[in-house]
Design an enzyme around this catalytic site. Sequence first.
Site, short mmCIF file in Angstrom:
data_model
loop_
_atom_site.label_atom_id
_atom_site.label_comp_id
_atom_site.label_asym_id
_atom_site.label_seq_id
_atom_site.Cartn_x
_atom_site.Cartn_y
_atom_site.Cartn_z
N ASP A 144 -31.69 -34.05 16.61
CA ASP A 144 -31.72 -32.59 16.76
C ASP A 144 -31.59 -32.22 18.24
O ASP A 144 -32.42 -32.62 19.06
CB ASP A 144 -33.04 -32.07 16.18
CG ASP A 144 -33.06 -30.56 16.00
OD1 ASP A 144 -32.12 -29.88 16.46
OD2 ASP A 144 -34.02 -30.05 15.40
N CYS A 160 -29.22 -25.33 13.99
CA CYS A 160 -29.66 -26.29 12.96
C CYS A 160 -29.14 -26.04 11.56
O CYS A 160 -28.41 -26.84 10.99
CB CYS A 160 -31.18 -26.33 12.94
SG CYS A 160 -31.93 -26.93 14.46
N HIS A 170 -34.64 -28.10 6.99
CA HIS A 170 -34.18 -26.80 7.49
C HIS A 170 -33.04 -26.20 6.66
O HIS A 170 -32.14 -25.57 7.19
CB HIS A 170 -33.77 -26.89 8.97
CG HIS A 170 -34.15 -25.66 9.74
ND1 HIS A 170 -34.03 -25.56 11.11
CD2 HIS A 170 -34.64 -24.46 9.33
CE1 HIS A 170 -34.44 -24.37 11.51
NE2 HIS A 170 -34.81 -23.68 10.45
N ASP A 221 -27.22 -32.39 15.35
CA ASP A 221 -26.77 -31.12 14.75
C ASP A 221 -26.17 -30.16 15.78
O ASP A 221 -25.38 -29.29 15.43
CB ASP A 221 -27.89 -30.45 13.95
CG ASP A 221 -29.18 -30.29 14.72
OD1 ASP A 221 -29.21 -30.55 15.95
OD2 ASP A 221 -30.19 -29.90 14.10
#
Length: 500
Positions: free
Chosen positions: A48, A88, A138, A294
């Site tokens: 991330d 995200c 998410h 991401d």
Amino acid sequence: MAISMKITAILQIALITSFTLVSCKDKVKTVEQQEEPTKPNIVYILTDQWRGSALGYAGDPNVKTPHLDALAKEAVNFTNAVSVTPVCTPHRAALLTGRFPTTTGMFLNDLYLPSEELCMAEIFKAEGYNTAYWGKWHLDGHGRSAFTPKERRQGFDYWKALECSHDYNKMPYYDNDNPEIKYWDKYSPFAIVEDANSYLEKHAKGDAPFLAVVSIATPHFPHVSAPQKYKDMYPPESLILNPNVSPKFESRSREELQGYYAHATATDEAIGLLLKQMDALGLNENTIVVFSSDHGEMMGAHDVRPFQKQVAWDESIRVPFLIKYPGIDKLKGITVNAPINTPDILPSLLGLSDIKIPDGIEGEDLSELIKNPDPEADREALVMNVAPFAGGYPNLPYRAIRTKQYTYARTTEGPSMFFDNVADPYQQNNLLGNPEFEPLQNELDAKLNKKLAQLGDEFKSRDYYLKKYNYVFGKNKPAIPFWEFNKGKGVVQSPIPVIQ
């Protein structure tokens, strides 16, 4: 209609598999005689906010990533991989569906990815795969700490995950179908990998192949929470900043980079344990391994504060993408400069796995480029921000294309970026309006228009898309108000309305 289409697609895949099994019934072998599964396993390591440049093998003079550097020598390295929408939820939705945010409506954080969408794990399950997911999800849109029941996990069966948390030293998660929240007992990258390693050991010799997505939330902020021993490796005053970092952000960027790089090195070490386990279990001969992220992080470049993404600069859109696959042999360590985009990943994995790509997937199958990597190949990747939100709200929506050499972008007000990323790797010389480059600018503009036409993307204002999907931002913050779920007032927002 959408649900029936999804069911039909899954049934078609299952029927093809069943027919194959029935047609081969006269060749059934005993358990002792059965050969190794012909379909490859897949281990997808999703991090991330890891910038494509922030790795040792990518040339960062600061960061220490020895295990990923070693993986780069064993894999094909896409040097210009990009995030279709660098934030995200949109990236993750595009990754799992192979479809663009303007098609799915998944262009904001904290939306619910509709169950009607046909997703990665469902496709592989129909081919007989076991499926597993760890870490940050998410995509559920029911609040960042809510339990995600099995019917909302998009085909993943084994589940040690949570919608969203960045408390890396006390990371919450849900254990499969147990609705009681639990907490990893150590720094989450190590805890997640430890559990994933147990899963690999259990399934390494199984009859069925597996799809394992290991979603690690670092090196996303907060950077101060990185383990101290890794922070000690990066004294702020010793860090070399990129030349495009704004002077007003130099001090803060150094402070944030200390923790950012610390998270990166700790995460690299955890990934190293995962790769070591795969080697010990003999999985390398029949497993596709991907390492990516991401989106990136601006970290003070171009006068954009640390933590920000969403924008079309390389620091935001460019992500790492290493892929290792069975039979890679002499192609290990080769780089591909043509960009790979988020929607391309699913069809490319299906292509490498010899699985039919379902109708409706919009990304391109790049499996032939992966198996025959050509550093000189080129293509255009479409990047977009449909409706900037939260910290990115003041920015205009944009559409952009990234090739192996150029970035060209337009906002709703007209052309905004034109960079030669080879001659100008830090994107400090905007070529817009330069008479010498006008023919090339027109060519890139035409290619952008062609991409938009292929998708039926009307490229309209933020308000147009918010109204189209009935999305409502919070009163005090221009974003989907996920925080309201903590007060019992949350409303699930999704491209397809959810009955609540």
